[in-house]
Every structure is written in C-alpha cells, then in structure tokens.
Design a protein around this motif. Structure first.
Motif, PDB file in Angstrom:
ATOM      1  N   UNK A 136       0.834  -1.206   0.000  1.00  0.00           N
ATOM      2  CA  UNK A 136       0.000   0.000   0.000  1.00  0.00           C
ATOM      3  C   UNK A 136       0.873   1.262   0.000  1.00  0.00           C
ATOM      4  N   UNK A 137       0.455   2.293  -0.727  1.00  0.00           N
ATOM      5  CA  UNK A 137       1.247   3.538  -0.780  1.00  0.00           C
ATOM      6  C   UNK A 137       1.511   4.153   0.600  1.00  0.00           C
ATOM      7  N   UNK A 138       0.751   3.773   1.613  1.00  0.00           N
ATOM      8  CA  UNK A 138       1.020   4.214   2.982  1.00  0.00           C
ATOM      9  C   UNK A 138       2.435   3.825   3.407  1.00  0.00           C
ATOM     10  N   UNK A 140       5.056   3.587   1.278  1.00  0.00           N
ATOM     11  CA  UNK A 140       6.016   3.904   0.214  1.00  0.00           C
ATOM     12  C   UNK A 140       7.287   4.543   0.761  1.00  0.00           C
ATOM     13  N   UNK A 141       7.189   5.214   1.912  1.00  0.00           N
ATOM     14  CA  UNK A 141       8.362   5.916   2.436  1.00  0.00           C
ATOM     15  C   UNK A 141       9.347   4.974   3.097  1.00  0.00           C
ATOM     16  N   UNK A 142       8.843   3.973   3.824  1.00  0.00           N
ATOM     17  CA  UNK A 142       9.748   3.228   4.695  1.00  0.00           C
ATOM     18  C   UNK A 142       9.741   1.719   4.503  1.00  0.00           C
ATOM     19  N   UNK A 148       1.809  -0.475  -6.681  1.00  0.00           N
ATOM     20  CA  UNK A 148       0.657  -0.953  -7.439  1.00  0.00           C
ATOM     21  C   UNK A 148       0.991  -2.258  -8.144  1.00  0.00           C
ATOM     22  N   UNK A 151       2.904  -1.737 -11.348  1.00  0.00           N
ATOM     23  CA  UNK A 151       4.350  -1.602 -11.195  1.00  0.00           C
ATOM     24  C   UNK A 151       5.014  -2.954 -10.989  1.00  0.00           C
ATOM     25  N   UNK A 174      -6.584  -2.889  -2.709  1.00  0.00           N
ATOM     26  CA  UNK A 174      -8.033  -2.703  -2.870  1.00  0.00           C
ATOM     27  C   UNK A 174      -8.407  -1.316  -3.364  1.00  0.00           C
ATOM     28  N   UNK A 175      -7.619  -0.296  -3.011  1.00  0.00           N
ATOM     29  CA  UNK A 175      -7.949   1.097  -3.322  1.00  0.00           C
ATOM     30  C   UNK A 175      -7.659   1.449  -4.777  1.00  0.00           C
ATOM     31  N   UNK A 177      -7.587   2.251  -8.436  1.00  0.00           N
ATOM     32  CA  UNK A 177      -8.627   2.355  -9.475  1.00  0.00           C
ATOM     33  C   UNK A 177      -8.336   1.469 -10.678  1.00  0.00           C
ATOM     34  N   UNK A 200      -9.375  -4.085   5.445  1.00  0.00           N
ATOM     35  CA  UNK A 200      -8.835  -2.750   5.763  1.00  0.00           C
ATOM     36  C   UNK A 200      -9.723  -2.140   6.836  1.00  0.00           C
TER      37      UNK A 200
ATOM     38  N   UNK B 136      -4.417  10.752  -0.668  1.00  0.00           N
ATOM     39  CA  UNK B 136      -3.588   9.551  -0.549  1.00  0.00           C
ATOM     40  C   UNK B 136      -4.459   8.302  -0.357  1.00  0.00           C
ATOM     41  N   UNK B 140      -8.577   6.150   1.350  1.00  0.00           N
ATOM     42  CA  UNK B 140      -9.582   5.698   0.380  1.00  0.00           C
ATOM     43  C   UNK B 140     -10.824   5.120   1.055  1.00  0.00           C
ATOM     44  N   UNK B 174       2.879  12.070  -3.845  1.00  0.00           N
ATOM     45  CA  UNK B 174       4.318  11.861  -4.039  1.00  0.00           C
ATOM     46  C   UNK B 174       4.684  10.424  -4.371  1.00  0.00           C
ATOM     47  N   UNK B 200       5.964  14.266   3.988  1.00  0.00           N
ATOM     48  CA  UNK B 200       5.434  12.984   4.485  1.00  0.00           C
ATOM     49  C   UNK B 200       6.356  12.502   5.590  1.00  0.00           C
ATOM     50  N   UNK B 202       7.947  10.086   8.552  1.00  0.00           N
ATOM     51  CA  UNK B 202       8.202   8.678   8.841  1.00  0.00           C
ATOM     52  C   UNK B 202       8.684   8.575  10.272  1.00  0.00           C
ATOM     53  N   UNK B 219      10.222  12.776   3.933  1.00  0.00           N
ATOM     54  CA  UNK B 219      10.971  12.061   2.897  1.00  0.00           C
ATOM     55  C   UNK B 219      10.764  12.592   1.477  1.00  0.00           C
TER      56      UNK B 219
END
Lengths: 274, 274
Positions: A136-138, A140-142, A148, A151, A174-175, A177, A200, B136, B140, B174, B200, B202, B219
């Motif tokens: 999940x993009x939540x 993405x930082x760590x 997706x 990707x 799930x989110x 599109x 979720x 973000x 969702x 981002x 964002x 972390x 980040x």
C-alpha cells in the motif's frame, strides 16, 4: 455453513502464519488443521526456530499444502552480498518446504523489494517462483516503493512467469482504481503467484502496520476482487494474512476457526458454485 | 537567505490556513505578513467565524493574494439538497474572497469529492474554478475515493478547464509512480488549479490525518515535483498546508516564519533562477 460446524466451504483457504504470529510452526499447523484448513503460508522466522529439516518434517506430517513462503527481498541495505546469500537460503527453504507439503503446494517466495535480476537464475534452478508484493502507498516511504500491481507487473516483465510472479493482497491493492485491469493483465501474463486476503480497518490502527482486520471487520468488498482473480485464471490457495495485535493475542486455534468462518462468509462464496 | 532575515526567496509562497489551524483569519493573515508571505489559502470555518463581509474586508486590508478556498464537496451524504446548497455558498465565498484579494488571487474552491455535474454550472457563473483534490490511498476507505491525479483528471475531463481543475498536493501524490506523466497531462489539459506542498513524515503519526510535516522534516523530494509542476505551466502561488498537532500548537507567527524558511530551503530553489 461455518467452519466450526464442519469442513470449510472452500478447500482453497490457506492460513498464513503471520495471522497466528505467536504460534510456533507446529502450533500454526495444529491451528490450521483444527479449523479444517488445508494449506499454510510459512514464514522464515518460524522455520529458523526449529531448523529447516524439522520444519519440513512438521509440514510433511501435517499433510497441509504450502501456499507460499515469506519472505525475501530487502536487498537495499549496505551489505548486498550478505543479503543475496540470505535470499538464496530463503529460496532453498521455499523449495524444501513446498516439496514437503501436500500435492498442490507452491514453491513461491514472497519478496518485498527487488534484487530480481540477481535472484532469478538461482530461483529458476531451485524451481521456486519469486513473487513481488506491491505494498500500500502508505508504506512507500519506509517499506517498499512498489505500490501498485501494475508496477509489480512491469518489474516482473523481463522474467519468465514461472520464475517471477506477483502477489495480489487485498489490503495493499483494494484502493487502486486500475485494479480490475491490473488483475486481468496479471492473468494474461500468467503472473499471479499468490492471492492473499484480509480487511482494511477504519479507522487505521495507531500502528499502521497492524491495521489489518479479519474479513468482514473492515471495508473491503472481496467479491469483485476474488471474481477478478478467479477470472484471471488463478486457482491456487487463498491465504489469509492478518497483522493485528488483537488477532495475535487470541488463541491460535480459535483464530484459525474464526478465519475459516470469515473466509466462508466473505470470500469463498463467489468462488464456489451455489 | 532565510525568511526571517528578509523577504522570502519566492513570492509564490502561500500560507494555507490549515497550517495555523488555531489562528483566526486575522491571526493567519498577520502571521503570513510577518513572515513576508504574500498569499493565503483560506478555509470556510474561519470565514464562518466572522462572516463573509468581515472576512473579505480582512483579506482586502491585508493586501494578500487568495490562492484557494477550502473546501467544498462531501456530496455523498443523505441530504444531497442541503449539501448542494452548502457548496453553492462555498462557491460564492470563493468568488468574494478572491475578489477581495490582491491581484493574482485565484477563485479556486478545493473539493474533496464529487458532485461536479451539479456544481459546475454554478461555479462557471460565479467565475470560480472547482479543484478536485486526489487524497492519498491511505484515506480511500473513509475520506475520498479519488486517489490519483490521473483519476482526478479523468473526472475533470468532461468540464471546461476554467471551471474544473485539480490540486497537486505533494503529501497525497508523491508516491504515485505515474506522477510525472500525470502532472504533464494536467499541464497539457490546463487543469492545475493549485499546487500544495508539505512533507510525508516517517513513521506516520498515530492519527494519520495529522501526519504531515514541514518541508524537510520528511521524505519527499520536492525538487522533481516542483520542476514537473513548473514545466506543466503552473505559475500560481504554492500553498503550504500542514495538518500536524505540533505545528498547530506553535505560535502562528513563528510557524509562518518557519514555513517560509523551509520553503526557501526545500521548495523554492528549483523554481527561481540562480
């Protein structure tokens, strides 16, 4: 029919060990069997606790299928040589455990991040499929930058589908599109290595890593996702993988029974004939 | 040069009121001016506190530009008639405040979710641009289902770009692997109504709604995003909008100065000539 009253509706349900985090491999196996679950997704930590030989024997004695092994990847640290060696061990474990599992077991190693080019030849030799899991993009930082399914498919594209596949985990995707199109593409490209389900929760848990719920406790509509994965040709086990402190604090046998009942109620229905 | 030593590097910096949440409109205006910031993004709640006429006078007296007004939308509840009426008032407020602002003010109303077809004619008559803000994917489940800039652009497509645009908010977009292409597309389609920046953090804050940070504390690499928005032809104000309890607990004047310095250090550089 609920799982505790008899056999589960779907023989494709697999209990991912992370759902009963504090149980040993033997304890997780017992919990799965007690709930009538026929497959298990294993984790490296629990295999390390007893050693690979004992773990393989536990799996063989259980007559459970192995649906996947978690997890490889994390090839982004400073000591790449050591990380590669560790991932080679993970590939060997995957092959050994899948061989010990009941017929229908899958030699699938779930990867969180790349290193594919380095690992693919080794996995091919071992008969193991590496599975890229978009997160999940939540995270993405760590945790991982693959957010997706599209990707993940792009990353997998240069490799043989038998060697590199993708994980469809409802919590993570799930989110999106583009999910229906991406699942259909994953089917056309023969990439679906694993289908994992959990819910979720709303609101998100204070520790977002533990915000997964038992199916039915959150907002995900599993019917269209399962139907899409089904239509994409995936016919393997469906793992339930729940990172959730309250679930972990439960008795593994009770958790497995609850998972089986929730699977029956929320996930299995669209898959089986009425 | 830091903001507290003299004029900010970029005259395009705008202080979104949410960054100084506990300040009144007058307090937010004072904070912006004290930091040499030339524009402000307003919120409906603070306008409601003093009434639209007083709010417009405060803006006019400040000589600040109005870069956007937050926010409309939420047209998904049970009483659609009342929600539409509320959004019409938001459109009128937007037009009034932008007219009161300094030259270069933008009559942009930020929307969280749809209702576009119902609102667009009214906005067109009022000379207000509705701006769809993708949120973000973490949100969702409970806030909005528009998660990517591409989706926002698809939603906007049937409408005149002068009437319906999109918000590019670094916090929300981002992570998106398609971000460069989506920003370029937004430029080609003349849809960028607002560019908002914040970082964002972390790990994520316990309340994910308050997990935004001052630029440089997280980040996000603002350089490529700002360059892409720049290349897409957006030349309006750049709002800083930070939902963060510690920021809110600070003195608004100090927060505005800190925001200006952080903008100078992390966002403005690629925009201005050396």
């Amino acid at each position: 029919m609920s799982a505790v009253d008899g056999p589960v509706t779907s023989p494709r349900l697999s209990l991912n060990q992370a759902t009963v985090k504090y149980a040993s491999l033997a304890g997780a196996v017992d919990a799965a069997r007690s709930a009538g679950i026929e497959a298990i997704g294993t984790w490296r930590e629990s295999v390390a606790e007893v050693g690979l030989a004992t773990a393989a024997r536990t799996i063989a004695d259980s007559a459970l299928r192995v649906s996947s092994h978690c997890r490889g990847g994390f090839l982004t640290g400073p000591d790449r040589g050591a990380a590669l060696e560790e991932n080679r061990r993970a590939i060997e474990e995957t092959a050994t455990l899948a061989a010990a599992g009941a017929p229908g077991s899958r030699a699938v190693l779930v990867l969180v991040v790349g290193g594919l080019a380095s690992l693919a030849p080794f996995a091919a030799d071992a008969g193991v499929q590496l599975a890229i899991e978009p997160l999940h993009p939540m995270y993405a930082a760590d945790r991982a930058v693959v957010s997706t399914l599209a990707e993940a498919l792009d990353l997998a594209a240069p490799h043989d589908p038998d060697v590199v596949g993708v994980v469809v985990d409802t919590f993570h995707v799930w989110w999106d599109p583009a999910l229906p199109e991406s699942i259909a593409r994953a089917g056309r490209e023969h990439r679906i290595a694993s289908y994992q389900v959990c819910d979720w929760l709303v609101p998100i848990a204070a520790d977002p890593l533990l915000s997964r719920g038992v199916m039915g406790d959150g907002v995900i509509d599993f019917t269209p996702v399962t139907a899409a994965v089904d239509a994409a040709g995936y016919d393997g086990d469906i793992e339930v993988e729940i990172f959730n402190q309250a679930v972990w604090d439960g008795d593994p046998v009770a958790v497995a029974a609850r998972v089986a009942a929730a699977f029956d109620a929320h996930v299995a229905r669209p898959v089986v004939a009425p």
